[in-house]
Design a protein around this motif. Structure first.
Motif, PDB file in Angstrom:
ATOM      1  N   THR A 273       1.258  -1.449  -0.184  1.00  0.00           N
ATOM      2  CA  THR A 273       0.264   0.253   0.045  1.00  0.00           C
ATOM      3  C   THR A 273       1.006   1.193   0.225  1.00  0.00           C
ATOM      4  N   TRP A 274       2.435   1.558   0.633  1.00  0.00           N
ATOM      5  CA  TRP A 274       3.363   2.668   0.485  1.00  0.00           C
ATOM      6  C   TRP A 274       3.205   2.637  -1.112  1.00  0.00           C
ATOM      7  N   SER A 275       3.302   3.989  -1.031  1.00  0.00           N
ATOM      8  CA  SER A 275       3.402   4.762  -2.596  1.00  0.00           C
ATOM      9  C   SER A 275       4.985   4.718  -3.030  1.00  0.00           C
ATOM     10  N   PRO A 276       5.958   4.546  -3.739  1.00  0.00           N
ATOM     11  CA  PRO A 276       7.147   4.929  -3.678  1.00  0.00           C
ATOM     12  C   PRO A 276       7.640   6.173  -3.861  1.00  0.00           C
ATOM     13  N   THR A 277       6.802   7.074  -3.919  1.00  0.00           N
ATOM     14  CA  THR A 277       6.543   8.601  -3.674  1.00  0.00           C
ATOM     15  C   THR A 277       7.861   8.880  -1.474  1.00  0.00           C
ATOM     16  N   MET A 278       6.664   8.516  -1.162  1.00  0.00           N
ATOM     17  CA  MET A 278       7.323   8.108  -0.030  1.00  0.00           C
ATOM     18  C   MET A 278       8.326   7.775   0.629  1.00  0.00           C
ATOM     19  N   VAL A 279       8.942   6.917  -0.208  1.00  0.00           N
ATOM     20  CA  VAL A 279      10.526   6.982   0.702  1.00  0.00           C
ATOM     21  C   VAL A 279      11.834   8.036  -0.449  1.00  0.00           C
ATOM     22  N   ARG A 280      10.776   8.144  -2.022  1.00  0.00           N
ATOM     23  CA  ARG A 280      11.686   9.376  -2.353  1.00  0.00           C
ATOM     24  C   ARG A 280      11.838  10.159  -1.569  1.00  0.00           C
ATOM     25  N   ASN A 281      10.821  10.586  -1.065  1.00  0.00           N
ATOM     26  CA  ASN A 281      10.998  12.903   0.321  1.00  0.00           C
ATOM     27  C   ASN A 281      11.253  12.281   1.118  1.00  0.00           C
ATOM     28  N   LEU A 282      11.102  10.631   1.789  1.00  0.00           N
ATOM     29  CA  LEU A 282      11.833  10.114   2.815  1.00  0.00           C
ATOM     30  C   LEU A 282      13.332  11.035   2.722  1.00  0.00           C
ATOM     31  N   ALA A 283      14.271   9.624   2.022  1.00  0.00           N
ATOM     32  CA  ALA A 283      15.321   9.922   1.669  1.00  0.00           C
ATOM     33  C   ALA A 283      15.885  11.337   0.710  1.00  0.00           C
ATOM     34  N   THR A 284      15.254  12.057   0.096  1.00  0.00           N
ATOM     35  CA  THR A 284      14.962  13.432  -0.066  1.00  0.00           C
ATOM     36  C   THR A 284      15.630  14.518   1.421  1.00  0.00           C
ATOM     37  N   ARG A 285      14.407  14.391   1.948  1.00  0.00           N
ATOM     38  CA  ARG A 285      13.650  14.915   3.052  1.00  0.00           C
ATOM     39  C   ARG A 285      15.733  15.351   4.022  1.00  0.00           C
ATOM     40  N   PHE A 286      15.891  13.521   4.404  1.00  0.00           N
ATOM     41  CA  PHE A 286      17.098  13.762   5.604  1.00  0.00           C
ATOM     42  C   PHE A 286      19.014  13.378   4.483  1.00  0.00           C
ATOM     43  N   SER A 287      18.335  13.278   3.377  1.00  0.00           N
ATOM     44  CA  SER A 287      19.716  13.832   2.737  1.00  0.00           C
ATOM     45  C   SER A 287      20.015  11.980   2.587  1.00  0.00           C
ATOM     46  N   ILE A 288      19.572  11.557   2.618  1.00  0.00           N
ATOM     47  CA  ILE A 288      20.168   9.891   2.810  1.00  0.00           C
ATOM     48  C   ILE A 288      20.960   9.945   1.105  1.00  0.00           C
ATOM     49  N   ALA A 290      22.180   9.762  -2.554  1.00  0.00           N
ATOM     50  CA  ALA A 290      22.634  11.064  -3.587  1.00  0.00           C
ATOM     51  C   ALA A 290      21.614  11.461  -4.344  1.00  0.00           C
ATOM     52  N   ASP A 291      21.631  12.504  -4.834  1.00  0.00           N
ATOM     53  CA  ASP A 291      20.070  12.648  -6.214  1.00  0.00           C
ATOM     54  C   ASP A 291      20.387  11.877  -6.924  1.00  0.00           C
ATOM     55  N   ASP A 292      21.593  12.069  -7.698  1.00  0.00           N
ATOM     56  CA  ASP A 292      21.313  11.034  -8.672  1.00  0.00           C
ATOM     57  C   ASP A 292      20.979   9.280  -8.643  1.00  0.00           C
ATOM     58  N   GLU A 293      21.190   8.851  -7.001  1.00  0.00           N
ATOM     59  CA  GLU A 293      20.560   7.145  -6.685  1.00  0.00           C
ATOM     60  C   GLU A 293      19.569   7.445  -6.300  1.00  0.00           C
ATOM     61  N   VAL A 294      18.580   8.635  -5.933  1.00  0.00           N
ATOM     62  CA  VAL A 294      17.152   8.594  -5.605  1.00  0.00           C
ATOM     63  C   VAL A 294      16.499   7.245  -6.740  1.00  0.00           C
ATOM     64  N   GLU A 295      16.626   7.915  -8.186  1.00  0.00           N
ATOM     65  CA  GLU A 295      15.189   6.724  -9.326  1.00  0.00           C
ATOM     66  C   GLU A 295      15.749   5.420  -8.622  1.00  0.00           C
ATOM     67  N   LEU A 342      20.989   0.730  -1.539  1.00  0.00           N
ATOM     68  CA  LEU A 342      20.008   1.907  -1.438  1.00  0.00           C
ATOM     69  C   LEU A 342      18.948   2.406  -0.517  1.00  0.00           C
ATOM     70  N   LEU A 343      18.240   1.003  -0.747  1.00  0.00           N
ATOM     71  CA  LEU A 343      16.868   0.648  -0.019  1.00  0.00           C
ATOM     72  C   LEU A 343      17.093  -0.112   1.914  1.00  0.00           C
ATOM     73  N   THR A 344      17.850  -0.252   2.504  1.00  0.00           N
ATOM     74  CA  THR A 344      18.632  -0.987   3.087  1.00  0.00           C
ATOM     75  C   THR A 344      18.977   0.139   3.869  1.00  0.00           C
ATOM     76  N   ARG A 345      19.854   1.323   3.842  1.00  0.00           N
ATOM     77  CA  ARG A 345      20.168   2.625   4.276  1.00  0.00           C
ATOM     78  C   ARG A 345      19.854   3.818   4.276  1.00  0.00           C
ATOM     79  N   VAL A 346      18.679   3.589   3.385  1.00  0.00           N
ATOM     80  CA  VAL A 346      17.724   4.197   4.244  1.00  0.00           C
ATOM     81  C   VAL A 346      16.712   3.688   5.249  1.00  0.00           C
ATOM     82  N   MET A 347      15.981   2.443   4.596  1.00  0.00           N
ATOM     83  CA  MET A 347      15.607   2.086   6.367  1.00  0.00           C
ATOM     84  C   MET A 347      16.164   1.940   7.286  1.00  0.00           C
ATOM     85  N   THR A 348      17.937   1.505   7.446  1.00  0.00           N
ATOM     86  CA  THR A 348      17.742   1.537   8.457  1.00  0.00           C
ATOM     87  C   THR A 348      18.550   3.142   9.290  1.00  0.00           C
TER      88      THR A 348
END
Length: 421
Positions: A273-288, A290-295, A342-348
């Motif tokens: 039910t989660w949207s990928p936008t939620m992960v993108r917002n969090l990664a950008t909000r906390f600068s976890i 780089a910009d070229d890694e978001v996709e 990248l995903l585990t880095r963001v989530m941890t």
């Protein structure tokens, strides 16, 4: 601490404007409880405090009270001290007070100072009041879900992912006690429900007051007038309106970051039910990342969502969020590459966001028990060492067996200290 102009938070924001401020949810829940209890027309907390301090420093009074406990066939349990700053104090004190109500009533009614103005007369009058006892039974009923919510967020495990859903669930639960179901279910935003409007509230006879209070009122039919019953129902209604109003005001229901943080929850029923936008917002909000890694992060998240349950670490009711994502970080592809770097880095990283300051409060309590009046000369190094041993040792102290090298090192340190001082 959190003033707008000259506070700890304002000074931190001068250095880091993007700091996240959500407050301590346990503290906020306690503030809601304290505020609502004060709306009751009778001083519940004052009675608890008066009775406690009447017995606290008098062995003679305690011995006299013990006779009333035996006479009333009440278990001789200790009268608990209520402290409004202790988040789970009120419910425990009220339940203990109700358990000893017959003995307390008998004691204060028989006291030699019963007719003199003062604490004894005040306690006796309140204990003899059916209305006061009704409020005690009501609070015993209604504080249980609030304390259950508070207990969830006093754990040291990561709970930030369930903070928003649990806040909404608590608000729904309290609204359901006095608001029509259709008004709650039809609302897209719970905070916009007109709960204070009498037209959307339940009638007095079906207002949630708890079985114990309802039974007591039925048994006291001859002692209560219709006016008193109406007054009690009105007071309960005011309590509900006050606690929901306070929740809506101070709980962070509209914090978009908290809403997005739900993606940290590994529950397979919610994952899709989660949207990928939620992960993108969090990664950008906390600068976890780089910009070229978001996709690439979004691709990994979609891969995680589309993976079958058998391909992911098992999730049970006892699973920890940090443990789950640590196991996800060890997942490899067929060629041996890390599958979700990248995903585990963001989530941890998101998992370290504190959901309350209960852990810090426990450390303050430990420091207070270590740095006592009899040990006031402890240096900071010794205090830190003792605190580290306390926090990082899971076994009880009596089970610890020091090895020979540690004992020798302790003896050498002792001799060096004695020689230098």
């Amino acid at each position: 601490m959190k003033g707008r102009h000259n506070s700890v938070l304002s000074r931190i924001k001068n250095v880091q404007p993007e700091v996240l401020d959500i407050g301590c949810i346990c503290h906020l829940a306690n503030l809601c409880c304290v505020y609502a209890v004060k709306q009751l027309p009778m001083p519940v907390e004052e009675l608890l405090i008066d009775v406690y301090f009447h017995f606290n420093h008098s062995a003679k009074r305690k011995e006299q009270y013990h006779e009333f406990l035996e006479f009333c066939d009440v278990a001789p349990l200790k009268i608990l001290k209520h402290a409004s700053t202790r988040w789970l104090s009120l419910e425990k004190c009220i339940n203990r007070f109700l358990q000893q109500w017959p003995a307390l009533l008998s004691y204060f009614e028989s006291h030699e100072d019963r007719e003199r103005p003062g604490r004894v007369k005040r306690c006796a009058d309140y204990l003899a009041s059916v209305e006061m006892k009704a409020y005690f039974r009501f609070l015993s009923f209604i504080l249980e879900p609030l304390n259950a919510f508070n207990t969830i967020f006093q754990t040291d495990a990561t709970q930030i992912a369930i903070l928003m859903p649990e806040m909404n669930r608590l608000l729904r639960l309290f609204m359901a006690k006095f608001v029509l179901m259709r008004a709650i279910k039809s609302a897209t935003d719970l905070t916009k429900v007109s709960f204070a409007d009498r037209s959307v509230q339940l009638d007095d006879d079906i207002l949630a007051v708890g079985m114990a209070m309802r039974t007591m009122l039925a048994d006291s039919e001859d002692d209560l007038t219709d006016g008193t019953r109406t007054h009690i129902s009105k007071s309960v209604r005011l309590f509900y309106v006050a606690i929901v109003e306070k929740m809506v005001k101070i709980f962070p229901f509209h914090n978009t970051v908290l809403k997005d943080l739900a993606v940290v929850n590994p529950d397979p029923k919610l994952c899709n039910t989660w949207s990928p936008t939620m992960v993108r917002n969090l990664a950008t909000r906390f600068s976890i990342v780089a910009d070229d890694e978001v996709e690439h992060l979004v691709e990994e998240f979609q891969d995680y969502q589309l993976s079958p349950d058998d391909d992911l670490p098992a999730v049970t009711s006892d699973s920890r969020v940090d443990t789950f994502w640590a196991e996800m970080g060890r997942k490899k592809t067929f060629v041996g590459a890390v599958r979700f770097p990248l995903l585990t880095r963001v989530m941890t990283t998101l998992s370290v966001i504190a959901h309350s300051n209960a852990d810090s409060e426990r450390v303050f309590s430990m420091v207070g028990k270590i740095d006592t009046d009899s040990r006031s000369q402890l240096g900071n190094d010794s205090l830190r060492a003792l605190l580290s041993c306390k926090i990082n040792t899971d076994d009880p102290c009596y089970a610890f067996v020091p090895d020979k090298d540690l004992c020798n090192a302790a003896k050498v340190a002792t001799w060096n200290y004695v020689r230098e001082h």
